[in-house]
Design a protein around this motif. Structure first.
Motif, PDB file in Angstrom:
ATOM      1  N   MET A 278       0.860  -1.180   0.000  1.00  0.00           N
ATOM      2  CA  MET A 278       0.000   0.000   0.000  1.00  0.00           C
ATOM      3  C   MET A 278       0.898   1.232   0.000  1.00  0.00           C
ATOM      4  SD  MET A 278      -1.582   2.799   1.229  1.00  0.00           S
ATOM      5  CE  MET A 278      -0.673   2.898   2.766  1.00  0.00           C
ATOM      6  N   VAL A 279       0.859   1.976  -1.089  1.00  0.00           N
ATOM      7  CA  VAL A 279       1.616   3.220  -1.197  1.00  0.00           C
ATOM      8  C   VAL A 279       0.621   4.343  -1.431  1.00  0.00           C
ATOM      9  CG1 VAL A 279       3.456   4.452  -2.393  1.00  0.00           C
ATOM     10  CG2 VAL A 279       3.541   1.955  -2.219  1.00  0.00           C
ATOM     11  N   ILE A 280       0.762   5.427  -0.684  1.00  0.00           N
ATOM     12  CA  ILE A 280      -0.176   6.538  -0.852  1.00  0.00           C
ATOM     13  C   ILE A 280       0.576   7.867  -0.877  1.00  0.00           C
ATOM     14  CG2 ILE A 280      -0.673   6.802   1.617  1.00  0.00           C
ATOM     15  CD1 ILE A 280      -3.654   7.294   0.704  1.00  0.00           C
ATOM     16  N   ALA A 281       0.148   8.722  -1.783  1.00  0.00           N
ATOM     17  CA  ALA A 281       0.667  10.088  -1.882  1.00  0.00           C
ATOM     18  C   ALA A 281      -0.487  11.029  -1.577  1.00  0.00           C
ATOM     19  CB  ALA A 281       1.225  10.347  -3.284  1.00  0.00           C
ATOM     20  N   THR A 282      -0.386  11.730  -0.457  1.00  0.00           N
ATOM     21  CA  THR A 282      -1.503  12.516   0.066  1.00  0.00           C
ATOM     22  C   THR A 282      -1.104  13.980   0.244  1.00  0.00           C
ATOM     23  OG1 THR A 282      -2.199  10.573   1.336  1.00  0.00           O
ATOM     24  CG2 THR A 282      -3.189  12.669   1.938  1.00  0.00           C
ATOM     25  N   PRO A 283      -1.880  14.920  -0.295  1.00  0.00           N
ATOM     26  CA  PRO A 283      -1.633  16.332   0.015  1.00  0.00           C
ATOM     27  C   PRO A 283      -2.257  16.708   1.364  1.00  0.00           C
ATOM     28  CG  PRO A 283      -3.445  16.143  -1.519  1.00  0.00           C
ATOM     29  CD  PRO A 283      -2.982  14.736  -1.247  1.00  0.00           C
ATOM     30  N   TRP A 284      -1.827  17.827   1.904  1.00  0.00           N
ATOM     31  CA  TRP A 284      -2.347  18.313   3.186  1.00  0.00           C
ATOM     32  C   TRP A 284      -3.280  19.507   3.035  1.00  0.00           C
ATOM     33  CZ3 TRP A 284      -2.131  15.905   7.711  1.00  0.00           C
ATOM     34  CH2 TRP A 284      -1.146  14.947   7.934  1.00  0.00           C
ATOM     35  N   GLY A 285      -3.548  19.946   1.835  1.00  0.00           N
ATOM     36  CA  GLY A 285      -4.367  21.139   1.665  1.00  0.00           C
ATOM     37  C   GLY A 285      -3.586  22.412   1.913  1.00  0.00           C
ATOM     38  N   LYS A 286      -2.273  22.305   1.955  1.00  0.00           N
ATOM     39  CA  LYS A 286      -1.395  23.450   2.148  1.00  0.00           C
ATOM     40  C   LYS A 286      -0.218  23.283   1.206  1.00  0.00           C
ATOM     41  CE  LYS A 286       1.100  25.936   5.820  1.00  0.00           C
ATOM     42  NZ  LYS A 286       1.467  25.943   7.257  1.00  0.00           N
ATOM     43  N   LYS A 287       0.115  24.305   0.468  1.00  0.00           N
ATOM     44  CA  LYS A 287       1.167  24.188  -0.540  1.00  0.00           C
ATOM     45  C   LYS A 287       2.484  23.715   0.086  1.00  0.00           C
ATOM     46  CE  LYS A 287      -0.651  27.524  -3.869  1.00  0.00           C
ATOM     47  NZ  LYS A 287      -0.394  28.791  -4.612  1.00  0.00           N
ATOM     48  N   LYS A 288       3.203  22.914  -0.691  1.00  0.00           N
ATOM     49  CA  LYS A 288       4.525  22.387  -0.314  1.00  0.00           C
ATOM     50  C   LYS A 288       4.455  21.334   0.797  1.00  0.00           C
ATOM     51  CE  LYS A 288       6.669  26.787  -1.587  1.00  0.00           C
ATOM     52  NZ  LYS A 288       7.478  27.934  -1.125  1.00  0.00           N
ATOM     53  N   HIS A 289       3.264  20.952   1.214  1.00  0.00           N
ATOM     54  CA  HIS A 289       3.078  19.936   2.245  1.00  0.00           C
ATOM     55  C   HIS A 289       2.514  18.666   1.598  1.00  0.00           C
ATOM     56  CE1 HIS A 289       3.612  23.430   4.762  1.00  0.00           C
ATOM     57  NE2 HIS A 289       3.545  22.699   5.864  1.00  0.00           N
ATOM     58  N   PHE A 290       3.038  17.506   2.005  1.00  0.00           N
ATOM     59  CA  PHE A 290       2.601  16.234   1.441  1.00  0.00           C
ATOM     60  C   PHE A 290       3.001  15.104   2.382  1.00  0.00           C
ATOM     61  CE2 PHE A 290       6.995  16.672   0.284  1.00  0.00           C
ATOM     62  CZ  PHE A 290       7.505  15.392   0.374  1.00  0.00           C
ATOM     63  N   TYR A 291       2.412  13.940   2.118  1.00  0.00           N
ATOM     64  CA  TYR A 291       2.750  12.729   2.870  1.00  0.00           C
ATOM     65  C   TYR A 291       2.872  11.589   1.875  1.00  0.00           C
ATOM     66  CZ  TYR A 291       2.105   8.865   6.238  1.00  0.00           C
ATOM     67  OH  TYR A 291       2.234   7.735   6.981  1.00  0.00           O
ATOM     68  N   TYR A 292       4.032  10.919   1.888  1.00  0.00           N
ATOM     69  CA  TYR A 292       4.282   9.774   1.013  1.00  0.00           C
ATOM     70  C   TYR A 292       4.588   8.592   1.906  1.00  0.00           C
ATOM     71  CZ  TYR A 292       5.981   7.292  -3.171  1.00  0.00           C
ATOM     72  OH  TYR A 292       6.154   6.411  -4.215  1.00  0.00           O
ATOM     73  N   ASN A 293       3.827   7.502   1.747  1.00  0.00           N
ATOM     74  CA  ASN A 293       3.881   6.429   2.731  1.00  0.00           C
ATOM     75  C   ASN A 293       3.730   5.072   2.050  1.00  0.00           C
ATOM     76  OD1 ASN A 293       1.716   4.789   4.854  1.00  0.00           O
ATOM     77  ND2 ASN A 293       3.723   5.394   5.597  1.00  0.00           N
ATOM     78  N   GLN A 294       4.506   4.108   2.521  1.00  0.00           N
ATOM     79  CA  GLN A 294       4.349   2.729   2.083  1.00  0.00           C
ATOM     80  C   GLN A 294       4.150   1.830   3.295  1.00  0.00           C
ATOM     81  OE1 GLN A 294       7.750   0.567   0.360  1.00  0.00           O
ATOM     82  NE2 GLN A 294       6.342  -0.414  -1.081  1.00  0.00           N
ATOM     83  N   LYS A 295       3.154   0.956   3.205  1.00  0.00           N
ATOM     84  CA  LYS A 295       2.955  -0.096   4.190  1.00  0.00           C
ATOM     85  C   LYS A 295       3.183  -1.437   3.480  1.00  0.00           C
ATOM     86  CE  LYS A 295       1.164   2.580   7.596  1.00  0.00           C
ATOM     87  NZ  LYS A 295       0.400   3.632   6.972  1.00  0.00           N
TER      88      LYS A 295
END
Length: 341
Positions: free
Chosen positions: A158-175
């Motif tokens: 499970m890999v997900i690329a998620t924005p935070w609703g704020k520019k230059k902010h993000f979350y990239y995660n692998q389970k």
């Protein structure tokens, strides 16, 4: 709303402005994380490798992290039998700011941390992962040590690329779920042996630029069903999940995507029975807690209130083709964490 945009094209994770090119989920790391493309201050960058290895009666968790202005290197030992018990030790690292050099990918790499008290190393090579640790004065003057091997066959993750609703902010995660575990850990004179016929490890690999105040929910577990590996990853609170959630069932090496999942935590307390439900009706579980690994830090600027609850999950999980799987008393965990950092 179905949250299931799957990313299949190999590409850079970020654009020239430090924003996600394509939010969504994928089965492997088709998006390439490059730290030099981040456009936020170094002290806002958060990076970690977290492994949890569990049998039905005991387990351990290992964290190497560089969270910008602080690093948290942590080991937990868990006993989940008749007399549940846990002990966690954390080494705080001031202002690592990238100096730990955590790798920019989750495979073919080494993540390590060393000081006078703690030596911890994660090696990821094709088809296997190895966790080695020696932690002096871990509990009551006793030393903890381990050498654990996780077998990682060709399988979906499970890999997900998620924005935070704020520019230059993000979350990239692998389970990565369903990795069979062997090896041992020792605390004082007590030795714990993992058996690959029934014990599993999971990787939580995270990189990103986070907003300051967040509450998240995460649950994960692994077992064998009908002679095949079964696992799940469920969670929310990790940013804007309108493109994709991170909710997935794993069965025989394949990922089956779910929509939204909700944790119903009783007001009476974390150790009373929970219910976990899904918007698509494909993950409906009763969760009976055994142990609440609670931790609270309050350093004014940095605040953390964690409840990682271990217990047994029972209920139904429905695959993409409509096949209904019944699970009973699977030892796993579900957590609620509130961080300001």
């Amino acid at each position: 709303m179905g949250r299931n945009h799957e990313i299949t094209e190999n590409q850079l994770l970020l654009d020239e402005n430090g924003n996600l090119r394509e939010p969504g989920w994928s089965r492997t790391m088709v998006q390439d994380y490059k730290k030099n493309m981040i456009r936020a201050p170094r002290w806002r960058v958060k990076e970690w490798d977290y492994y949890i290895v569990m049998s039905d009666k005991f387990g351990a968790a290992f964290t190497i992290s560089d969270d910008g202005y602080i690093g948290l290197q942590s080991v937990s030992v868990l006993e989940l039998g008749r007399k549940p018990w846990e002990h966690t030790e954390t080494v705080l690292t001031a202002l690592p700011l990238g100096k730990l050099r955590l790798p920019q990918k989750s495979h073919d790499c080494t993540t390590k941390y060393t000081d006078k008290r703690l030596k911890m190393r994660f090696d990821a090579k094709k088809g296997m992962r190895r966790i080695r640790c020696q932690f002096k004065n871990f509990c009551e003057g006793k030393t903890f040590k381990c050498d654990i091997l996780l077998i990682e066959p060709e399988m979906d993750t499970m890999v997900i690329a998620t924005p935070w609703g704020k520019k230059k902010h993000f979350y990239y995660n692998q389970k990565i779920n369903c990795m069979r575990a062997s090896g041992y850990m020792e605390l004082g004179g007590k030795r714990y042996e993992f058996n690959p016929s029934r014990d599993f490890g999971t990787l939580d690999w995270g990189r990103g630029v986070w907003t300051y105040d967040n509450t998240w929910y995460w649950g994960s577990g692994n077992t064998d069903l009908n002679g095949r590996s079964f696992g799940f990853n469920i969670g929310y609170g990790f940013g804007d999940t309108s493109a994709a959630s991170e909710n997935v069932i794993f069965y025989d090496g394949k990922a089956h995507k779910l929509d939204d999942v909700t944790f119903h935590i009783p007001e009476s307390g974390y150790t009373d029975p929970w219910k976990i439900t899904s918007s698509d009706g494909r993950f409906e579980m009763d969760f009976v807690p055994v142990l609440d690994r609670a931790a609270k830090l309050d350093y004014k600027v940095i605040v953390s209130d964690q409840h990682q609850v271990f217990g047994r999950m029972s209920g139904k999980a429905v695959l993409d083709d409509g096949t209904e799987l019944t699970i009973k008393d699977v030892m796993c965990f579900a957590e609620k964490v509130h961080n300001k950092y």
